[in-house]
Scaffold this motif. Sequence first.
Motif, PDB file in Angstrom:
ATOM      1  N   VAL A   1      57.548 -12.831   7.132  1.00 22.40           N
ATOM      2  CA  VAL A   1      58.050 -12.977   8.506  1.00 22.40           C
ATOM      3  C   VAL A   1      59.371 -13.728   8.560  1.00 22.40           C
ATOM      4  CG1 VAL A   1      55.702 -12.918   9.417  1.00 22.40           C
ATOM      5  CG2 VAL A   1      56.837 -15.130   9.041  1.00 22.40           C
ATOM      6  N   LYS A   2      59.823 -14.239   7.426  1.00 23.54           N
ATOM      7  CA  LYS A   2      61.085 -14.987   7.414  1.00 23.54           C
ATOM      8  C   LYS A   2      62.217 -14.139   7.953  1.00 23.54           C
ATOM      9  CE  LYS A   2      60.796 -18.531   3.836  1.00 23.54           C
ATOM     10  NZ  LYS A   2      61.244 -18.934   2.483  1.00 23.54           N
ATOM     11  N   GLY A   3      63.014 -14.740   8.828  1.00 21.17           N
ATOM     12  CA  GLY A   3      64.145 -14.045   9.408  1.00 21.17           C
ATOM     13  C   GLY A   3      63.803 -13.250  10.658  1.00 21.17           C
ATOM     14  N   ARG A   4      62.520 -13.037  10.912  1.00 23.01           N
ATOM     15  CA  ARG A   4      62.094 -12.291  12.106  1.00 23.01           C
ATOM     16  C   ARG A   4      61.330 -13.180  13.083  1.00 23.01           C
ATOM     17  NH1 ARG A   4      58.494  -8.248  11.812  1.00 23.01           N
ATOM     18  NH2 ARG A   4      57.443  -9.086   9.967  1.00 23.01           N
ATOM     19  N   PHE A   5      60.539 -14.098  12.580  1.00 21.58           N
ATOM     20  CA  PHE A   5      59.722 -14.972  13.421  1.00 21.58           C
ATOM     21  C   PHE A   5      60.308 -16.386  13.418  1.00 21.58           C
ATOM     22  CE2 PHE A   5      55.363 -12.646  12.918  1.00 21.58           C
ATOM     23  CZ  PHE A   5      55.978 -11.448  13.298  1.00 21.58           C
ATOM     24  N   THR A   6      60.164 -17.056  14.561  1.00 21.91           N
ATOM     25  CA  THR A   6      60.605 -18.441  14.674  1.00 21.91           C
ATOM     26  C   THR A   6      59.514 -19.269  15.342  1.00 21.91           C
ATOM     27  OG1 THR A   6      62.918 -17.755  14.890  1.00 21.91           O
ATOM     28  CG2 THR A   6      62.366 -20.004  15.558  1.00 21.91           C
ATOM     29  N   ILE A   7      59.128 -20.354  14.694  1.00 22.71           N
ATOM     30  CA  ILE A   7      58.132 -21.257  15.263  1.00 22.71           C
ATOM     31  C   ILE A   7      58.847 -22.436  15.909  1.00 22.71           C
ATOM     32  CG2 ILE A   7      57.826 -22.554  13.095  1.00 22.71           C
ATOM     33  CD1 ILE A   7      54.828 -22.766  13.813  1.00 22.71           C
ATOM     34  N   SER A   8      58.333 -22.879  17.041  1.00 22.74           N
ATOM     35  CA  SER A   8      58.919 -24.021  17.739  1.00 22.74           C
ATOM     36  C   SER A   8      57.810 -24.724  18.527  1.00 22.74           C
ATOM     37  CB  SER A   8      60.049 -23.572  18.671  1.00 22.74           C
ATOM     38  OG  SER A   8      59.550 -22.691  19.671  1.00 22.74           O
ATOM     39  N   ARG A   9      58.163 -25.835  19.142  1.00 19.33           N
ATOM     40  CA  ARG A   9      57.166 -26.571  19.916  1.00 19.33           C
ATOM     41  C   ARG A   9      57.846 -27.414  20.982  1.00 19.33           C
ATOM     42  NH1 ARG A   9      53.926 -29.997  15.806  1.00 19.33           N
ATOM     43  NH2 ARG A   9      52.947 -30.800  17.711  1.00 19.33           N
ATOM     44  N   ASP A  10      57.082 -27.733  22.021  1.00 16.75           N
ATOM     45  CA  ASP A  10      57.525 -28.632  23.086  1.00 16.75           C
ATOM     46  C   ASP A  10      56.413 -29.660  23.245  1.00 16.75           C
ATOM     47  OD1 ASP A  10      58.854 -28.158  26.450  1.00 16.75           O
ATOM     48  OD2 ASP A  10      58.156 -29.948  25.426  1.00 16.75           O
ATOM     49  N   ASN A  11      56.580 -30.816  22.655  1.00 10.47           N
ATOM     50  CA  ASN A  11      55.513 -31.815  22.657  1.00 10.47           C
ATOM     51  C   ASN A  11      55.228 -32.344  24.059  1.00 10.47           C
ATOM     52  OD1 ASN A  11      55.140 -31.534  19.921  1.00 10.47           O
ATOM     53  ND2 ASN A  11      56.464 -33.258  19.399  1.00 10.47           N
ATOM     54  N   ALA A  12      56.221 -32.342  24.927  1.00 10.46           N
ATOM     55  CA  ALA A  12      55.995 -32.792  26.299  1.00 10.46           C
ATOM     56  C   ALA A  12      55.021 -31.883  27.026  1.00 10.46           C
ATOM     57  CB  ALA A  12      57.314 -32.856  27.047  1.00 10.46           C
ATOM     58  N   LYS A  13      54.976 -30.637  26.612  1.00  9.32           N
ATOM     59  CA  LYS A  13      54.076 -29.655  27.225  1.00  9.32           C
ATOM     60  C   LYS A  13      52.838 -29.390  26.383  1.00  9.32           C
ATOM     61  CE  LYS A  13      57.775 -27.191  29.657  1.00  9.32           C
ATOM     62  NZ  LYS A  13      58.451 -25.872  29.851  1.00  9.32           N
ATOM     63  N   ASN A  14      52.720 -30.090  25.256  1.00 13.37           N
ATOM     64  CA  ASN A  14      51.601 -29.861  24.342  1.00 13.37           C
ATOM     65  C   ASN A  14      51.479 -28.384  23.973  1.00 13.37           C
ATOM     66  OD1 ASN A  14      50.670 -32.555  24.159  1.00 13.37           O
ATOM     67  ND2 ASN A  14      49.649 -32.338  26.151  1.00 13.37           N
ATOM     68  N   THR A  15      52.596 -27.743  23.764  1.00 11.59           N
ATOM     69  CA  THR A  15      52.622 -26.302  23.545  1.00 11.59           C
ATOM     70  C   THR A  15      53.484 -25.954  22.342  1.00 11.59           C
ATOM     71  OG1 THR A  15      52.285 -25.871  25.895  1.00 11.59           O
ATOM     72  CG2 THR A  15      53.173 -24.074  24.574  1.00 11.59           C
ATOM     73  N   GLY A  16      52.973 -25.023  21.555  1.00 13.14           N
ATOM     74  CA  GLY A  16      53.738 -24.464  20.449  1.00 13.14           C
ATOM     75  C   GLY A  16      54.026 -22.999  20.730  1.00 13.14           C
ATOM     76  N   TYR A  17      55.045 -22.485  20.046  1.00 16.63           N
ATOM     77  CA  TYR A  17      55.482 -21.106  20.295  1.00 16.63           C
ATOM     78  C   TYR A  17      55.709 -20.379  18.976  1.00 16.63           C
ATOM     79  CZ  TYR A  17      56.581 -23.301  24.761  1.00 16.63           C
ATOM     80  OH  TYR A  17      56.517 -24.008  25.943  1.00 16.63           O
ATOM     81  N   LEU A  18      55.562 -19.060  19.055  1.00 17.17           N
ATOM     82  CA  LEU A  18      55.943 -18.202  17.935  1.00 17.17           C
ATOM     83  C   LEU A  18      56.754 -17.052  18.520  1.00 17.17           C
ATOM     84  CD1 LEU A  18      55.650 -17.752  14.849  1.00 17.17           C
ATOM     85  CD2 LEU A  18      53.800 -16.163  15.407  1.00 17.17           C
ATOM     86  N   GLN A  19      58.056 -17.085  18.302  1.00 20.72           N
ATOM     87  CA  GLN A  19      58.931 -16.011  18.732  1.00 20.72           C
ATOM     88  C   GLN A  19      58.949 -14.957  17.645  1.00 20.72           C
ATOM     89  OE1 GLN A  19      60.731 -15.566  21.670  1.00 20.72           O
ATOM     90  NE2 GLN A  19      61.181 -13.547  20.825  1.00 20.72           N
ATOM     91  N   MET A  20      58.575 -13.742  18.003  1.00 18.35           N
ATOM     92  CA  MET A  20      58.476 -12.650  17.028  1.00 18.35           C
ATOM     93  C   MET A  20      59.473 -11.563  17.425  1.00 18.35           C
ATOM     94  SD  MET A  20      54.332 -12.473  16.568  1.00 18.35           S
ATOM     95  CE  MET A  20      54.063 -11.831  18.225  1.00 18.35           C
ATOM     96  N   ASN A  21      60.440 -11.338  16.568  1.00 18.05           N
ATOM     97  CA  ASN A  21      61.458 -10.312  16.804  1.00 18.05           C
ATOM     98  C   ASN A  21      61.323  -9.190  15.786  1.00 18.05           C
ATOM     99  OD1 ASN A  21      62.538 -11.953  18.846  1.00 18.05           O
ATOM    100  ND2 ASN A  21      63.926 -12.973  17.419  1.00 18.05           N
ATOM    101  N   SER A  22      61.931  -8.066  16.093  1.00 18.70           N
ATOM    102  CA  SER A  22      61.919  -6.913  15.184  1.00 18.70           C
ATOM    103  C   SER A  22      60.511  -6.614  14.695  1.00 18.70           C
ATOM    104  CB  SER A  22      62.850  -7.183  13.988  1.00 18.70           C
ATOM    105  OG  SER A  22      64.160  -7.437  14.423  1.00 18.70           O
ATOM    106  N   LEU A  23      59.591  -6.524  15.622  1.00 11.74           N
ATOM    107  CA  LEU A  23      58.190  -6.330  15.259  1.00 11.74           C
ATOM    108  C   LEU A  23      57.973  -4.976  14.585  1.00 11.74           C
ATOM    109  CD1 LEU A  23      56.549  -7.966  18.366  1.00 11.74           C
ATOM    110  CD2 LEU A  23      56.073  -8.582  15.992  1.00 11.74           C
ATOM    111  N   LYS A  24      57.047  -4.984  13.651  1.00 11.53           N
ATOM    112  CA  LYS A  24      56.708  -3.787  12.898  1.00 11.53           C
ATOM    113  C   LYS A  24      55.225  -3.456  13.108  1.00 11.53           C
ATOM    114  CE  LYS A  24      59.830  -5.346   9.228  1.00 11.53           C
ATOM    115  NZ  LYS A  24      59.940  -5.684   7.783  1.00 11.53           N
ATOM    116  N   PRO A  25      54.838  -2.204  12.905  1.00 13.57           N
ATOM    117  CA  PRO A  25      53.410  -1.867  13.043  1.00 13.57           C
ATOM    118  C   PRO A  25      52.519  -2.737  12.155  1.00 13.57           C
ATOM    119  CG  PRO A  25      54.714   0.129  13.018  1.00 13.57           C
ATOM    120  CD  PRO A  25      55.665  -0.998  12.716  1.00 13.57           C
TER     121      PRO A  25
END
Length: 123
Positions: A64-88
């Motif tokens: 997933v390197k180069g396509r997915f990005t993990i991030s977080r917002d500790n103030a919101k107690n929330t993490g994210y996974l941005q997934m680009n160029s998705l494949k089957p």
Amino acid sequence: QVQLVESGGGLVQAGDSLRLSCTRSGRIFSNYDMGWFRQAPGKEREFVASISWTASNTYYAEIVKGRFTISRDNAKNTGYLQMNSLKPEDTAVYYCAARPARLPLTSTRWDSWGQGTQVTVSS
């Protein structure tokens, strides 16, 4: 007890993007790492990405390197996974996980898990 709830999954076409969210509630670790995993039908659950408490360190599976990005917002107690160029082959149930931030980011131990959110990528 820590509760993790994922959201943001859905049905998309190859090449599209999705952003998954994971909101944490319940008993609070002082600091905690977050991770994303996925499990495709008939396959074992596999690691996708992880992020440290301060977000200063991230770790990705090679596939997933180069396509997915993990991030977080500790103030919101929330993490994210941005997934680009998705494949089957990205089709799977995606799970978030959390643990106290006292292990190496590459550790395979995770203490708490969400119920998962389905991501389906059509060709």
